[in-house]
Design a protein around this motif. Structure first.
Motif, PDB file in Angstrom:
ATOM      1  N   PRO A 134     -38.372  33.323  41.212  1.00  0.00           N
ATOM      2  CA  PRO A 134     -39.794  33.509  41.535  1.00  0.00           C
ATOM      3  C   PRO A 134     -40.022  33.467  43.037  1.00  0.00           C
ATOM      4  CG  PRO A 134     -39.402  31.246  40.849  1.00  0.00           C
ATOM      5  CD  PRO A 134     -38.097  31.980  40.680  1.00  0.00           C
ATOM      6  N   ARG A 135     -41.121  34.058  43.457  1.00  0.00           N
ATOM      7  CA  ARG A 135     -41.549  33.961  44.854  1.00  0.00           C
ATOM      8  C   ARG A 135     -42.551  32.821  44.937  1.00  0.00           C
ATOM      9  NH1 ARG A 135     -43.445  39.724  46.928  1.00  0.00           N
ATOM     10  NH2 ARG A 135     -43.764  38.459  48.803  1.00  0.00           N
ATOM     11  N   ILE A 136     -42.302  31.882  45.853  1.00  0.00           N
ATOM     12  CA  ILE A 136     -43.107  30.662  45.936  1.00  0.00           C
ATOM     13  C   ILE A 136     -43.699  30.533  47.332  1.00  0.00           C
ATOM     14  CG2 ILE A 136     -43.125  28.171  45.564  1.00  0.00           C
ATOM     15  CD1 ILE A 136     -40.469  28.518  44.028  1.00  0.00           C
ATOM     16  N   ALA A 137     -44.992  30.257  47.396  1.00  0.00           N
ATOM     17  CA  ALA A 137     -45.661  30.061  48.687  1.00  0.00           C
ATOM     18  C   ALA A 137     -46.515  28.805  48.630  1.00  0.00           C
ATOM     19  CB  ALA A 137     -46.525  31.274  49.032  1.00  0.00           C
ATOM     20  N   VAL A 138     -46.423  27.990  49.686  1.00  0.00           N
ATOM     21  CA  VAL A 138     -47.306  26.826  49.835  1.00  0.00           C
ATOM     22  C   VAL A 138     -48.530  27.256  50.629  1.00  0.00           C
ATOM     23  CG1 VAL A 138     -47.526  24.465  50.690  1.00  0.00           C
ATOM     24  CG2 VAL A 138     -45.312  25.273  49.833  1.00  0.00           C
ATOM     25  N   GLU A 139     -49.724  27.010  50.075  1.00  0.00           N
ATOM     26  CA  GLU A 139     -50.956  27.369  50.756  1.00  0.00           C
ATOM     27  C   GLU A 139     -51.916  26.190  50.748  1.00  0.00           C
ATOM     28  OE1 GLU A 139     -52.857  31.029  49.806  1.00  0.00           O
ATOM     29  OE2 GLU A 139     -50.986  32.029  49.244  1.00  0.00           O
ATOM     30  N   VAL A 171     -48.510  28.829  45.126  1.00  0.00           N
ATOM     31  CA  VAL A 171     -48.711  30.126  44.494  1.00  0.00           C
ATOM     32  C   VAL A 171     -47.333  30.651  44.110  1.00  0.00           C
ATOM     33  CG1 VAL A 171     -49.522  32.495  44.781  1.00  0.00           C
ATOM     34  CG2 VAL A 171     -50.798  30.605  45.817  1.00  0.00           C
ATOM     35  N   ILE A 172     -47.140  30.908  42.824  1.00  0.00           N
ATOM     36  CA  ILE A 172     -45.831  31.320  42.315  1.00  0.00           C
ATOM     37  C   ILE A 172     -45.961  32.663  41.621  1.00  0.00           C
ATOM     38  CG2 ILE A 172     -43.936  30.719  40.755  1.00  0.00           C
ATOM     39  CD1 ILE A 172     -45.133  27.754  41.069  1.00  0.00           C
ATOM     40  N   TRP A 173     -45.225  33.636  42.095  1.00  0.00           N
ATOM     41  CA  TRP A 173     -45.176  34.947  41.462  1.00  0.00           C
ATOM     42  C   TRP A 173     -43.884  35.060  40.677  1.00  0.00           C
ATOM     43  CZ3 TRP A 173     -47.075  38.976  39.336  1.00  0.00           C
ATOM     44  CH2 TRP A 173     -46.320  40.145  39.190  1.00  0.00           C
ATOM     45  N   VAL A 174     -43.998  35.259  39.357  1.00  0.00           N
ATOM     46  CA  VAL A 174     -42.833  35.401  38.484  1.00  0.00           C
ATOM     47  C   VAL A 174     -42.757  36.861  38.046  1.00  0.00           C
ATOM     48  CG1 VAL A 174     -41.679  34.640  36.384  1.00  0.00           C
ATOM     49  CG2 VAL A 174     -43.145  33.046  37.661  1.00  0.00           C
ATOM     50  N   PRO A 175     -41.745  37.608  38.467  1.00  0.00           N
ATOM     51  CA  PRO A 175     -41.649  39.022  38.070  1.00  0.00           C
ATOM     52  C   PRO A 175     -41.166  39.167  36.644  1.00  0.00           C
ATOM     53  CG  PRO A 175     -39.734  38.402  39.361  1.00  0.00           C
ATOM     54  CD  PRO A 175     -40.645  37.193  39.355  1.00  0.00           C
ATOM     55  N   GLU A 176     -41.603  40.235  35.995  1.00  0.00           N
ATOM     56  CA  GLU A 176     -41.026  40.590  34.700  1.00  0.00           C
ATOM     57  C   GLU A 176     -39.605  41.087  34.938  1.00  0.00           C
ATOM     58  OE1 GLU A 176     -41.421  43.958  31.156  1.00  0.00           O
ATOM     59  OE2 GLU A 176     -43.040  43.721  32.610  1.00  0.00           O
ATOM     60  N   THR A 208     -49.215  16.384  45.769  1.00  0.00           N
ATOM     61  CA  THR A 208     -48.807  15.324  46.694  1.00  0.00           C
ATOM     62  C   THR A 208     -47.528  15.682  47.451  1.00  0.00           C
ATOM     63  OG1 THR A 208     -47.637  14.213  44.894  1.00  0.00           O
ATOM     64  CG2 THR A 208     -49.912  13.526  45.320  1.00  0.00           C
ATOM     65  N   ASP A 209     -46.657  16.458  46.837  1.00  0.00           N
ATOM     66  CA  ASP A 209     -45.394  16.811  47.490  1.00  0.00           C
ATOM     67  C   ASP A 209     -45.029  18.254  47.136  1.00  0.00           C
ATOM     68  OD1 ASP A 209     -42.954  16.931  48.718  1.00  0.00           O
ATOM     69  OD2 ASP A 209     -42.198  15.037  47.895  1.00  0.00           O
ATOM     70  N   PRO A 210     -45.715  19.223  47.717  1.00  0.00           N
ATOM     71  CA  PRO A 210     -45.460  20.625  47.361  1.00  0.00           C
ATOM     72  C   PRO A 210     -44.042  21.089  47.679  1.00  0.00           C
ATOM     73  CG  PRO A 210     -46.857  20.483  49.311  1.00  0.00           C
ATOM     74  CD  PRO A 210     -46.771  19.107  48.740  1.00  0.00           C
TER      75      PRO A 210
END
Length: 218
Positions: free
Chosen positions: A96-101, A110-115, A73-75
């Motif tokens: 993290p790298r965050i993208a709204v799609e 979409v969230i990319w969390v690096p080691e 509802t509220d990205p």
């Protein structure tokens, strides 16, 4: 490059959640989301992982392996809350790298969390402390770390300096002969009795590779 929401959804539908992909309905950034962030950050050799927010298991699927897109509802607020909690709720910030799609016509994150690097581990939720606040990624689950897990994570901090590390898959063909000659000249000027000046060519070249003489390859 960060993977797309469609790509991640197709993998979920094909093979279910895995060690590197987690799907959550996520109406808010709660402890469950943060546990997964910590687990992806900590797990040795994983390389990081993806969170797909706004997607959940389909409750109408009898086998429990299908997923449906429910959207958010509220990205914008969710991504702001996630970034804030990753910076303030952990013992060190995680970025993290965050993208709204848009997926199936609905907004998702979409969230990319690096080691993280070995010297930066373990990451843990400061409110819970250690060992309860540190998580590891085991299969498709986030597991509280045991004392043995913490020992393994802390052991990763004991790393050699770059100039003292052994280079893998190195042989004499990788050595610049002119550089070796220059090294010999400078080393002899600094210390004419230096032990390595008496080594044969493979042993001298091994020095340049960061290997012990016994490791030199013909």
């Amino acid at each position: 490059m960060i993977r797309t929401a469609e790509d991640l959804l197709q993998e979920l539908l094909a093979v279910d959640e895995s060690q590197r992909i987690e799907a959550k309905r996520a109406s808010q950034i709660d402890r469950s989301v943060m546990e997964t962030v910590v687990a992806f950050s900590n797990e040795p050799g994983l390389g990081g992982g993806y969170l797909l927010l706004g997607v959940e298991r389909d409750p109408d699927d009898l086998f429990g392996t299908s997923y449906r897109v429910v959207g958010l509802t509220d990205p914008d607020k969710l991504q702001s809350d996630l970034a804030s909690q990753c910076a303030s709720m952990l013992n060190r910030p995680v970025r993290p790298r965050i993208a709204v799609e848009t997926l199936r016509g609905k907004p998702v994150l979409v969230i990319w969390v690096p080691e993280l690097a070995p010297a930066e581990k373990p990451i843990f939720l400061t409110k819970l402390g250690l060992p309860r606040g540190a998580f590891r990624r085991v299969g498709s689950t986030d597991q509280e770390s045991s004392e043995d897990d913490l020992m393994a994570l802390y052991a990763g901090q004991q790393v050699d300096a770059f100039d003292g590390a052994v280079l893998p898959d190195t042989d004499l063909h990788d050595i610049d002969a002119a550089a070796v000659q220059e090294y010999r000249r400078l080393r002899e000027r600094a210390n004419p009795s230096a032990e390595e000046l008496g080594w044969d060519d493979p042993e001298r070249s091994a020095l340049r590779c960061g290997m012990a003489p016994s490791c030199a390859r013909p």
